[in-house]
Design an enzyme around this catalytic site. Structure first.
Site, PDB file in Angstrom:
ATOM      1  N   ALA A  91       1.037  -1.376   0.107  1.00  0.00           N
ATOM      2  CA  ALA A  91      -0.133   0.075   0.085  1.00  0.00           C
ATOM      3  C   ALA A  91       0.973   1.173  -0.147  1.00  0.00           C
ATOM      4  O   ALA A  91       2.027   1.212   0.375  1.00  0.00           O
ATOM      5  CB  ALA A  91      -0.867   0.044   1.104  1.00  0.00           C
ATOM      6  N   THR A 138      -6.286  -0.910   8.604  1.00  0.00           N
ATOM      7  CA  THR A 138      -5.910   0.030   9.575  1.00  0.00           C
ATOM      8  C   THR A 138      -7.008   0.671  10.304  1.00  0.00           C
ATOM      9  O   THR A 138      -8.169   0.440   9.909  1.00  0.00           O
ATOM     10  CB  THR A 138      -5.275   1.274   8.725  1.00  0.00           C
ATOM     11  OG1 THR A 138      -5.014   2.540   9.605  1.00  0.00           O
ATOM     12  CG2 THR A 138      -6.074   1.831   7.513  1.00  0.00           C
ATOM     13  N   ASP A 139      -6.724   1.191  11.403  1.00  0.00           N
ATOM     14  CA  ASP A 139      -7.806   1.632  12.244  1.00  0.00           C
ATOM     15  C   ASP A 139      -8.451   2.922  11.783  1.00  0.00           C
ATOM     16  O   ASP A 139      -9.362   3.706  12.242  1.00  0.00           O
ATOM     17  CB  ASP A 139      -7.414   1.735  13.798  1.00  0.00           C
ATOM     18  CG  ASP A 139      -6.160   2.782  14.285  1.00  0.00           C
ATOM     19  OD1 ASP A 139      -5.555   3.465  13.050  1.00  0.00           O
ATOM     20  OD2 ASP A 139      -5.797   2.904  15.144  1.00  0.00           O
ATOM     21  N   GLU A 140      -7.604   3.653  10.987  1.00  0.00           N
ATOM     22  CA  GLU A 140      -7.792   4.929  10.475  1.00  0.00           C
ATOM     23  C   GLU A 140      -9.356   5.089   9.585  1.00  0.00           C
ATOM     24  O   GLU A 140      -9.770   5.924   9.450  1.00  0.00           O
ATOM     25  CB  GLU A 140      -6.956   5.518   9.439  1.00  0.00           C
ATOM     26  CG  GLU A 140      -5.502   5.797  10.299  1.00  0.00           C
ATOM     27  CD  GLU A 140      -4.411   6.728   9.718  1.00  0.00           C
ATOM     28  OE1 GLU A 140      -5.127   7.505   8.851  1.00  0.00           O
ATOM     29  OE2 GLU A 140      -3.329   6.792  10.173  1.00  0.00           O
ATOM     30  N   TYR A 163      -5.601   8.821   2.352  1.00  0.00           N
ATOM     31  CA  TYR A 163      -5.246   7.654   2.773  1.00  0.00           C
ATOM     32  C   TYR A 163      -6.238   6.662   3.338  1.00  0.00           C
ATOM     33  O   TYR A 163      -6.563   5.301   2.835  1.00  0.00           O
ATOM     34  CB  TYR A 163      -4.141   7.775   3.641  1.00  0.00           C
ATOM     35  CG  TYR A 163      -3.564   6.285   4.610  1.00  0.00           C
ATOM     36  CD1 TYR A 163      -3.117   5.341   3.657  1.00  0.00           C
ATOM     37  CD2 TYR A 163      -3.636   6.236   5.789  1.00  0.00           C
ATOM     38  CE1 TYR A 163      -2.777   4.358   4.290  1.00  0.00           C
ATOM     39  CE2 TYR A 163      -3.520   5.022   6.232  1.00  0.00           C
ATOM     40  CZ  TYR A 163      -2.955   4.000   5.422  1.00  0.00           C
ATOM     41  OH  TYR A 163      -2.589   2.911   6.182  1.00  0.00           O
ATOM     42  N   LYS A 167      -7.931   3.132   2.113  1.00  0.00           N
ATOM     43  CA  LYS A 167      -8.071   1.960   2.538  1.00  0.00           C
ATOM     44  C   LYS A 167      -9.512   1.590   3.048  1.00  0.00           C
ATOM     45  O   LYS A 167      -9.693   0.124   2.889  1.00  0.00           O
ATOM     46  CB  LYS A 167      -7.168   1.927   3.939  1.00  0.00           C
ATOM     47  CG  LYS A 167      -5.538   2.361   3.817  1.00  0.00           C
ATOM     48  CD  LYS A 167      -4.956   0.881   3.251  1.00  0.00           C
ATOM     49  CE  LYS A 167      -4.970  -0.096   4.046  1.00  0.00           C
ATOM     50  NZ  LYS A 167      -4.084  -1.132   3.522  1.00  0.00           N
ATOM     51  N   PRO A 218       9.382  18.481  14.385  1.00  0.00           N
ATOM     52  CA  PRO A 218       7.987  19.323  13.983  1.00  0.00           C
ATOM     53  C   PRO A 218       6.940  18.571  14.486  1.00  0.00           C
ATOM     54  O   PRO A 218       6.544  17.773  13.893  1.00  0.00           O
ATOM     55  CB  PRO A 218       8.389  19.106  12.542  1.00  0.00           C
ATOM     56  CG  PRO A 218       8.911  17.800  11.923  1.00  0.00           C
ATOM     57  CD  PRO A 218      10.012  17.615  13.153  1.00  0.00           C
TER      58      PRO A 218
END
Ligand code: NAD
Ligand code: DAU
Length: 357
Positions: A91, A138-140, A163, A167, A218
């Site tokens: 991915a 993914t948990d996203e 992203y 997914k 950052p």
């Protein structure tokens, strides 16, 4: 004479030269000498064969360079190799890159996944006994939590970044191929991984590298976003358990029950590294620099990993304090690896992402 390897189960692992994929390949090659493991990877900026030096000469391992977006090539590969199972990790994986170039994420994450589903369906010809298509997600995809709550397998999808949208889309296709064609699929949705061999665009290896080189750290926004961190080796162990014991058609959440506010995690890394590098306490914290927030930045992720624990007996093996210390040691000991992956286009990416932010 029939070679010993001709009767082996052949498993395709996509994205095996990346961060998590390399840990999964290593685990499978070492633990299952009776499986033939084929690692298919395009070797994008994130793929690196140096991640697999210790297994590259094993007789049950093979690397194939190729692009999952190329449907004809994928079909041909499936025809030639007659895979028994697929573990799909390839991915585009970095949220910031999906903000600057969303289309690439649609090609690889959505079309690439559909190409693999088509090839599996075609080659297995509706005889799905003993076959498995395992999609790593993914948990996203679940979106963002407030101060309270936790993602379960039933949480409604609500992706925010290109992203996570790509997914989520690929997850929907995987489920659609199960519901429509009966393809034997499994999906798992994991929280943030950390550990060795992670490309230094992601928070933990980027900040370890910057602390070592006394460069600014950052921090996006106020550093108040929360992530649930899991040691990558524990994710690979979970993938092994799910591949072998998971229920076809099911979804499993994987997480560390280990939530950290970014700024607390960063301060901890600074403290640990000050000690390891023989610096004065507080020296590295001075590098913290608050910069413009990530667009659409999800506030909090937290995974409820009860189902995989209760049904499959998996739980994390390593506490975060131990895992992060080992991880920092690995990056400090593997300066050459870091130098190699940060040569080439890395500096261009870094300047574009962080200069004038
Ligand atoms: P990574 O970016 O480190 O590795 C991705 C790998 O896929 C690379 O080796 C790359 O060369 C390969 N690849 C990319 N495009 C390809 C293509 N078109 N054809 C063939 N290979 C291609 O990613 P990662 O962090 O190891 O993530 C692996 C998987 O796990 C992804 O599906 C990701 O969504 C998922 N995931 C990651 C995390 C995390 O914290 N990193 C957490 C949960 C789920
Ligand atoms: O939750 C699982 C996901 O975790 C995976 O699906 C993704 O592939 C993986 O990249 C990761 O996504 P995140 O966006 O959470 O990870 P990242 O390391 O990019 O950022 C972690 C947190 O740190 C996030 O809140 C943004 C912040 N951050 C990140 C970078 C790179 C900073 O403050 N500064 C930075 O420079």
């Amino acid at each position: 004479m029939v070679s010993k390897y001709e009767n082996m189960k052949t498993i395709l692992i996509t994205g095996g030269a990346g961060f998590i994929g390399s840990h999964v390949v290593r685990l499978f090659v070492n633990k299952y000498p009776d499986y033939k493991i084929v690692n298919l990877d395009k070797l994008t900026y994130a793929g690196n064969l140096a991640n697999l030096k210790d297994v590259e000469n094993k007789p049950n391992y093979e690397f194939v360079k190729g692009d999952i977006v190329d449907g004809d090539f994928i079909l041909q590969l499936f025809e030639e190799r007659q895979f028994d199972g697929v573990i799909h990790l390839a991915a585009e994986s970095h949220v910031d890159r999906s903000i600057s170039n969303p289309t690439e994420f649609v090609y690889t994450n959505v079309i690439g996944t559909v190409n693999l589903l088509n090839a599996a369906k075609h080659i297995w010809k509706d005889d799905f006994s003993d076959k498995k298509f395992y999609h790593i997600s993914t948990d996203e995809v679940y979106g963002s939590l407030g101060e309270e709550g936790i993602f379960t397998e039933e949480t409604r999808y609500d992706p925010h970044s290109p992203y996570s949208a790509s997914k989520a889309s690929s997850d929907h296709f995987v489920r659609a191929y199960h519901d429509t064609f009966g393809l034997p699929v499994i999906i798992s949705n994991c929280s943030n991984n950390y550990g060795s061999y992670q490309f230094p665009e992601k928070l933990i290896p980027l900040f370890i590298n910057n602390i070592r080189n006394k460069k600014p750290l950052p921090v996006y926004g106020k550093g108040e976003n929360v992530r649930d961190w899991l040691w990558v080796v524990d994710h690979a162990r979970a993938i092994d358990v799910i591949y072998h014991k998971g229920k076809t058609g099911d979804t499993y959440n994987i997480g560390g029950f280990n939530e950290w506010k970014n700024i607390d995690l960063i301060r901890t890394m600074c403290r640990v590294m000050d000690k390891k590098l023989g610096r004065e306490e507080g020296e590295s914290e001075k590098l913290i620099t608050y910069v413009k927030d990530r667009a659409g930045h999800d506030l909090r992720y937290a995974i409820d990993a009860t189902k995989i624990k209760n049904e499959l007996g998996w739980e994390p093996s390593v506490q975060f304090e131990e895992g992060i210390s080992k991880t920092i040691d690995w990056y400090l000991d593997n300066e050459e690896w870091m130098k190699n992956v940060t040569s080439g286009d890395y500096q261009k990416y870094y300047d574009k992402q962080y200069l004038n932010r």
